[in-house]
Design a protein around this motif. Structure first.
Motif, short mmCIF file in Angstrom:
data_model
loop_
_atom_site.label_atom_id
_atom_site.label_comp_id
_atom_site.label_asym_id
_atom_site.label_seq_id
_atom_site.Cartn_x
_atom_site.Cartn_y
_atom_site.Cartn_z
N LEU A 197 0.83 -1.21 0.00
CA LEU A 197 0.00 0.00 0.00
C LEU A 197 0.86 1.25 0.00
N SER A 198 1.93 1.22 0.77
CA SER A 198 2.86 2.34 0.84
C SER A 198 3.44 2.64 -0.54
N ALA A 199 3.80 1.60 -1.28
CA ALA A 199 4.36 1.78 -2.62
C ALA A 199 3.28 2.26 -3.59
N ILE A 200 2.10 1.67 -3.52
CA ILE A 200 1.01 2.05 -4.43
C ILE A 200 0.60 3.51 -4.21
N PHE A 201 0.48 3.90 -2.94
CA PHE A 201 0.05 5.26 -2.62
C PHE A 201 1.20 6.26 -2.60
N ALA A 202 2.43 5.77 -2.69
CA ALA A 202 3.64 6.62 -2.66
C ALA A 202 3.70 7.47 -1.39
N VAL A 203 3.44 6.81 -0.25
CA VAL A 203 3.52 7.46 1.06
C VAL A 203 4.24 6.53 2.03
N PRO A 204 4.80 7.07 3.10
CA PRO A 204 5.39 6.19 4.11
C PRO A 204 4.29 5.43 4.86
N ILE A 205 4.64 4.32 5.44
CA ILE A 205 3.67 3.49 6.16
C ILE A 205 3.00 4.28 7.28
N ASP A 206 3.72 5.18 7.92
CA ASP A 206 3.10 5.93 9.02
C ASP A 206 2.05 6.93 8.53
N ALA A 207 1.95 7.15 7.23
CA ALA A 207 0.86 7.96 6.67
C ALA A 207 -0.40 7.11 6.51
#
Length: 76
Positions: A59-69
């Motif tokens: 999900l982090s890669a797909i959304f291009a955000v860090p996991i804490d987001a």
């Protein structure tokens, strides 16, 4: 000692918001994640379950955000 707790409902809201911001439908995310049905995604979004660690990484890669987001953490 008190430990932080993952808020499942708010984490699900974060997943839905991030998905919608990127214009990705639930079905598209299902295909990207390699799931045969969208049920897991709906469970995440409704706060009934949390993604596994490997799914959080995806999900982090797909959304291009860090996991804490994605994760909503409540202080204990």
């Amino acid at each position: 000692m008190n430990f932080p707790i993952v808020n499942m409902r708010r984490t699900g809201q974060n997943i839905a918001i991030l998905r919608e911001q990127r214009g990705i439908s639930v079905r598209e995310l299902q295909r990207m994640m390699g799931f045969s049905t969208p049920q897991a995604i709906y469970k995440w979004q409704h706060g009934r379950s949390l993604p596994t660690v490997d799914n959080l990484v995806a999900l982090s890669a797909i959304f291009a955000v860090p996991i804490d987001a994605i994760l909503a953490i409540d202080a204990a």
